[in-house]
Design an enzyme around this catalytic site. Sequence first.
Site: not given
Length: 193
Positions: A100, A142-143, A146
Amino acid sequence: MGILKIARMGHPALLKPALPVQDFGTPGLIQLINDMIETLADAGGVGLAAPQVHVARRLVILHVPAERAGEGEEPEPLSIMINPEIVPVGDEKVLGWEACLSVPGMIGAVPRFREIIYRWADPAGEQMEREASGFHARVVQHECDHLDGMLYPMRMTDMSQFGFAEEINRNRELLNSIREGDGEEEFEEDGEE
Ligand code: NI
């Protein structure tokens, strides 16, 4: 246009849930998207979420370049995803290495859904929907994490598989043999997100 500062783990901007984008096509939104594209290209990652550049809005950009796509997987051109939502297909999860831009120099093995359906709005506000699996599905998960203040180490189930990328990549063979001994599941290749 400009390169934005990327928040690193420990900065509260990364822990704050982001708010939905409500107005599409505004000069501010277009500027942010352009700046994020430029920032991602400069940093060399596969994805970037607005909270990483200190903007608490539900916006991510991501792509899967050919060299990052897993075996038998297609590369993905850059997507600009506004207010994305993920629905897992089945409950199967796979472990894979992740990195990341907000956790520089580190990688870790993270369980993620193997297959997902995801929906988002493009910059014009048009609704889109896709299915993804493998590394592509991993990047999307993953994104989108966030946007909810989640960083990949918070998803890890075995912190012995977290470390400096330089060390883990250098000792990959040794680590794989340790994991095989533990009867761990398959590992996918890593990517910077
Ligand atoms: Ni990230």
